[in-house]
Design an enzyme around this catalytic site. Structure first.
Site, mmCIF file in Angstrom:
data_model
loop_
_atom_site.group_PDB
_atom_site.id
_atom_site.type_symbol
_atom_site.label_atom_id
_atom_site.label_comp_id
_atom_site.label_asym_id
_atom_site.label_seq_id
_atom_site.Cartn_x
_atom_site.Cartn_y
_atom_site.Cartn_z
ATOM 1 N N ARG A 55 5.831 6.572 -4.879
ATOM 2 C CA ARG A 55 4.881 6.049 -5.865
ATOM 3 C C ARG A 55 4.827 6.949 -7.090
ATOM 4 N NH1 ARG A 55 -0.034 3.888 -1.886
ATOM 5 N NH2 ARG A 55 1.368 2.682 -0.576
ATOM 6 N N ARG A 65 -2.139 13.446 -3.149
ATOM 7 C CA ARG A 65 -1.508 12.409 -3.959
ATOM 8 C C ARG A 65 -0.118 12.879 -4.351
ATOM 9 N NH1 ARG A 65 -3.749 7.891 -6.112
ATOM 10 N NH2 ARG A 65 -5.843 8.582 -5.632
ATOM 11 N N GLU A 81 -8.600 8.660 2.408
ATOM 12 C CA GLU A 81 -8.064 7.341 2.767
ATOM 13 C C GLU A 81 -6.717 7.528 3.450
ATOM 14 O OE1 GLU A 81 -9.578 5.456 -1.439
ATOM 15 O OE2 GLU A 81 -7.684 4.721 -0.576
ATOM 16 N N SER A 114 -4.937 1.594 5.253
ATOM 17 C CA SER A 114 -5.463 0.420 4.602
ATOM 18 C C SER A 114 -4.908 -0.756 5.380
ATOM 19 C CB SER A 114 -4.925 0.349 3.174
ATOM 20 O OG SER A 114 -5.963 0.283 2.261
#
Length: 448
Positions: free
Chosen positions: A286, A301, A373, A376
């Site tokens: 990403r 991240r 997180e 998901s």
RNA sequence: GGAGAGGUGGCCGAGUGGCUGAUGGCGCUGGUCUUGAAAACCAGAAUCGUCGUAAGACGGUCGUGAGUUCAAAUCUCACCCUCUCCGCCA
């Protein structure tokens, strides 16, 4: 100049694709027309600024033009039949053929117009996010997320807990400096028992989903084409978040959801084979364009991370219950690792583009004092199936779009971070969760 | 990368310019027969769009896109994919 050309090429490719991808299948457009207010509310609840009225106007224009074209084609078809008959009877056809030449030119003109409008409409339709389930809280900030349940106890330390990047560097199992040297910022390099721990996590999760939860293991390509990734919904909206191999127009996957769901593109599945459960380990890539700030330290991240993914294809009536089961499958991973977590039902603005309903699993990171997180799980309804054209044959012989679900089971980087922070000892070592020890040669503790 | 063969409905497989949306087979659905099942027989069924309250009418779809033609699954070109052989390669 070169940039302009490349940009142009990209746009052409995109519009060609938009035309190709379900250009012939405007089912969702019909839905939009018949449910304007619902779609409008959806856009509002998701803070999406798409010009719906503009779309409706384009669509109206498009339909008017189609009517003209079809009228002319009807005329031509009748004449063609007549010509065939006349030729059989050895009669003159010149006048009719002359007349049809003109009609042909007119058709061509209107068809060009139709395709112009069609492209515009299709491009826009691909940018409309999925309609949320009625159980999803409408809200424009994360404060509207709803905690569904929590599990485990936050650890208490009789010393100042250290942050995972600190622990990792000290123990020599994480090396951000060297990762940045060979690649760039926000990449991770795992060393020694760190690398082994990452591998142990992958194997542990895969085994659990395979042996206990009934998923089938897939090892997919991690580069996918534009069509596949448009089908799952990351394109066209999030192109700037994606890495891209320019020459071949293929993309390193941001999640295994893309190849696992795209697998059955353009297929009609047998009802008896549903539901289909897939799991895969893949790296995920990403660009994280535009996300800077505090969240970017350590493993939180990174541009490349590992993930075990779960994907399901189900009959429409089963997808709600299958989502609940999938969340439980993900939760079990965290439970076996004995990490405290909570499950959040995401509000409209927080959900992914393709999701109809989504749960996040957040693991507690004690040193940072916040929830990470780590999974998901989404029910996408028939949204992706429509874009990918995945159907199943029902008992009555008719076909219907399947429902697709995907969930992390679970994302590794943040889990790795959570393990370091939760399992750290006063002496700086980190205890390996018991369930992982068989996967890491029986090692019980990582010491400096 | 080079040479050749091919891509047709859920699957297999016919079809080289004009009622071919497409013969046939398998599979599927309904029915007859049967105590039930199988077999056999009969019937049904592609998909998208436009108009229409509807019945329905019409337009499109044979890997994708463009072209030739009054008319294309069928002819031409480009691209994609699959298979075989050769070369290269972890």
């Amino acid at each position: 100049m070169i940039v302009v050309v490349v940009e142009l090429a990209r746009q052409i490719k995109q519009s060609e694709l938009c035309h190709h991808i379900r250009g012939d299948k405007m089912l969702d457009l019909k839905f939009i027309r018949e449910n304007v207010e619902l779609v409008r509310k959806n856009l509002r609840d998701r803070a999406n600024k798409l010009d719906l009225d503009g779309l409706l106007k384009l669509d109206e224009k498009r339909r008017k033009l189609i009517q003209k074209v079809e009228e002319l084609k009807y005329k031509r078809n009748i004449a063609s039949e007549k010509i065939a008959q006349l030729k059989k009877d050895k009669k003159k056809t010149d006048h009719l053929i002359e007349e049809m030449k003109d009609v042909g030119k007119e058709i061509e003109k209107f068809e060009d117009e139709v395709s112009t409008y069609e492209k515009k409409v299709n491009q826009t339709v691909l940018l409309i996010p999925n309609i949320p389930d009625s159980s999803v809280p409408a809200g424009l900030t994360q404060d509207f997320n709803k905690e569904v349940r929590s599990w485990g106890k936050k650890p208490e330390f009789d010393f100042q807990p250290r942050l995972h990047w600190d622990i990792g560097e000290t123990l020599g199992i994480l090396d951000f400096g060297r990762a940045s040297k060979i690649t760039g910022a926000h990449f991770a390099l795992y060393k020694g028992l760190g690398a082994s721990l990452e591998r142990a996590l992958v194997n542990f999760m895969l085994d659990l989903h395979l042996n206990k939860h009934g998923y089938k293991e897939i090892w997919p390509p991690v580069l996918v084409n534009r069509e596949c990734i448009t089908g799952t919904g990351q394109l066209p909206k999030y192109e700037e978040d994606m890495y891209r191999c320019e020459l071949d127009d293929i993309f390193p996957i941001p999640t295994a959801e893309v190849p696992l769901t795209g697998l059955h593109m353009d297929e009609v599945l047998e009802e008896k084979n549903l539901p289909i459960y897939y799991t895969a380990y893949t790296p995920c890539f990403r660009r994280e364009a535009g996300s800077y700030g505090k969240e970017t330290r350590g493993l939180l991240r990174v541009h490349q991370f590992d993930k075990v993914e779960m994907v399901k294809l189900t009959k429409p009536e089963d997808s709600d219950i299958e989502l609940e089961k999938m969340v439980q499958n993900a939760e079990e991973v965290v439970q076996l690792l004995e990490l405290p977590y909570r499950v959040m039902l995401l509000c409209t603005v927080e959900m992914g583009f393709a999701a109809r309903k989504c749960y996040d699993i957040e693991i507690w990171a004690p040193a940072q004092g916040k929830w990470l997180e780590s999974s998901s799980c989404s029910n996408c309804g028939d949204f992706q199936a429509r874009r990918l054209n995945i159907r199943y044959r029902k008992k009555d012989g008719k076909t219907e779009l399947v429902h697709t679900l995907n969930g992390s089971g679970i994302a590794l980087a943040r889990t790795f971070a959570a393990i370091l922070e939760n399992y750290q000892q006063k002496d700086g070592s980190v205890v390996i969760p018991e369930v992982l020890r068989p996967y890491i040669g029986g090692v019980e503790k990582i010491e400096g």
